[in-house]
Design a protein around this motif. Structure first.
Motif, PDB file in Angstrom:
ATOM      1  N   GLU A   7      18.477   9.775 -31.716  1.00  0.00           N
ATOM      2  CA  GLU A   7      17.799   8.591 -31.404  1.00  0.00           C
ATOM      3  C   GLU A   7      17.772   7.719 -32.400  1.00  0.00           C
ATOM      4  OE1 GLU A   7      16.061   6.088 -28.815  1.00  0.00           O
ATOM      5  OE2 GLU A   7      16.912   8.087 -28.017  1.00  0.00           O
ATOM      6  N   ALA A   8      17.233   8.137 -33.583  1.00  0.00           N
ATOM      7  CA  ALA A   8      17.464   7.434 -35.023  1.00  0.00           C
ATOM      8  C   ALA A   8      18.764   6.735 -35.227  1.00  0.00           C
ATOM      9  CB  ALA A   8      16.938   8.269 -36.108  1.00  0.00           C
ATOM     10  N   ILE A   9      19.713   7.432 -35.106  1.00  0.00           N
ATOM     11  CA  ILE A   9      21.042   7.024 -35.177  1.00  0.00           C
ATOM     12  C   ILE A   9      21.208   5.499 -34.121  1.00  0.00           C
ATOM     13  CG2 ILE A   9      23.620   7.316 -34.985  1.00  0.00           C
ATOM     14  CD1 ILE A   9      22.978  10.055 -36.147  1.00  0.00           C
ATOM     15  N   ARG A  12      19.083   2.665 -35.286  1.00  0.00           N
ATOM     16  CA  ARG A  12      19.999   1.956 -36.526  1.00  0.00           C
ATOM     17  C   ARG A  12      21.317   0.782 -35.803  1.00  0.00           C
ATOM     18  NH1 ARG A  12      21.263   6.068 -40.441  1.00  0.00           N
ATOM     19  NH2 ARG A  12      20.275   7.478 -38.813  1.00  0.00           N
ATOM     20  N   ARG A  13      21.859   1.718 -35.111  1.00  0.00           N
ATOM     21  CA  ARG A  13      23.182   0.847 -34.421  1.00  0.00           C
ATOM     22  C   ARG A  13      22.482  -0.331 -33.706  1.00  0.00           C
ATOM     23  NH1 ARG A  13      28.018  -0.827 -35.181  1.00  0.00           N
ATOM     24  NH2 ARG A  13      29.283  -0.720 -33.139  1.00  0.00           N
ATOM     25  N   MET A  14      21.569  -0.131 -32.742  1.00  0.00           N
ATOM     26  CA  MET A  14      21.330  -1.166 -32.099  1.00  0.00           C
ATOM     27  C   MET A  14      20.869  -2.174 -32.917  1.00  0.00           C
ATOM     28  SD  MET A  14      21.284  -1.692 -28.898  1.00  0.00           S
ATOM     29  CE  MET A  14      20.514  -1.908 -27.324  1.00  0.00           C
ATOM     30  N   HIS A  21      24.701  -9.965 -33.880  1.00  0.00           N
ATOM     31  CA  HIS A  21      24.903 -10.905 -32.725  1.00  0.00           C
ATOM     32  C   HIS A  21      23.948 -12.161 -33.180  1.00  0.00           C
ATOM     33  CE1 HIS A  21      25.039 -12.648 -29.035  1.00  0.00           C
ATOM     34  NE2 HIS A  21      23.785 -12.449 -29.005  1.00  0.00           N
ATOM     35  N   GLY A  22      22.705 -11.827 -33.927  1.00  0.00           N
ATOM     36  CA  GLY A  22      21.526 -12.885 -34.141  1.00  0.00           C
ATOM     37  C   GLY A  22      22.379 -13.858 -35.581  1.00  0.00           C
ATOM     38  N   ALA A  23      23.192 -13.326 -36.086  1.00  0.00           N
ATOM     39  CA  ALA A  23      23.769 -14.241 -37.474  1.00  0.00           C
ATOM     40  C   ALA A  23      24.946 -14.869 -36.581  1.00  0.00           C
ATOM     41  CB  ALA A  23      24.410 -13.114 -38.431  1.00  0.00           C
TER      42      ALA A  23
END
Length: 127
Positions: A7-9, A12-14, A21-23
Motif C-alpha cells: 500500500e505504501a509503494i 508513493r507511485r500514485m 501529470h501536474g508538472a
C-alpha cells in the motif's frame, strides 16, 4: 505485513504520477500563456503600425498624451480611427486638427451628467 508495504509503494507511485501529470499540466499552461502573450503583443504591434500609417506625427503625439491621462479614452479614439480607415472613410493621414474635432465629437456623445445630492444630517434633538 506485505499489505502495508504494498500500500505504501502504491501511494508513493500514485503521488509520483500525480506530480508528473501536474508538472506537464503546468508546462502546457505556461506554453499556452506564452502563446497568448505573444499573440497579444503581435496584435498590439500591428495596431501601432496601422496607427502610424493613419495618423500624422502631431496627431500621434496628442493621442499619446491623452493615453497618459485617460488610457481608455485614447484606446476608444484609436478604435474609431482604425475602424474609419478600414471602412474607407479616411483616405489621407489624420491631422492633429481632425483628431481634435474627432475628440470633441466623442466627448459630446459621451458626456456624463453628474448629479450631486446633499443629504443633511439630522440631529438627535431635531423634530
Amino acid at each position: 505485513m506485505a499489505d502495508p508495504e504494498l500500500e505504501a509503494i502504491r501511494q508513493r507511485r500514485m503521488q509520483e504520477l500525480m506530480a508528473r501529470h501536474g508538472a506537464q499540466g503546468n508546462q502546457q499552461n505556461n506554453e499556452q500563456q506564452k502563446a497568448q502573450d505573444e499573440a497579444r503583443r503581435d496584435a498590439e504591434e500591428r495596431r501601432q503600425m496601422m496607427l502610424t500609417q493613419i495618423l500624422s506625427s502631431e496627431a500621434r503625439e496628442r493621442l499619446a498624451r491623452i493615453a497618459l491621462v485617460k488610457p481608455d479614452k485614447a484606446r476608444g479614439v484609436e478604435d474609431v480611427v482604425l475602424r474609419a480607415a478600414q471602412t474607407g472613410q479616411i483616405v489621407e493621414k489624420v491631422s492633429e486638427e481632425r483628431l481634435i474635432s474627432l475628440l470633441e465629437q466623442i466627448n459630446s456623445q459621451t458626456t456624463k451628467q453628474t448629479k450631486v445630492t446633499i443629504q443633511r444630517r439630522r440631529g438627535v434633538d431635531d423634530d
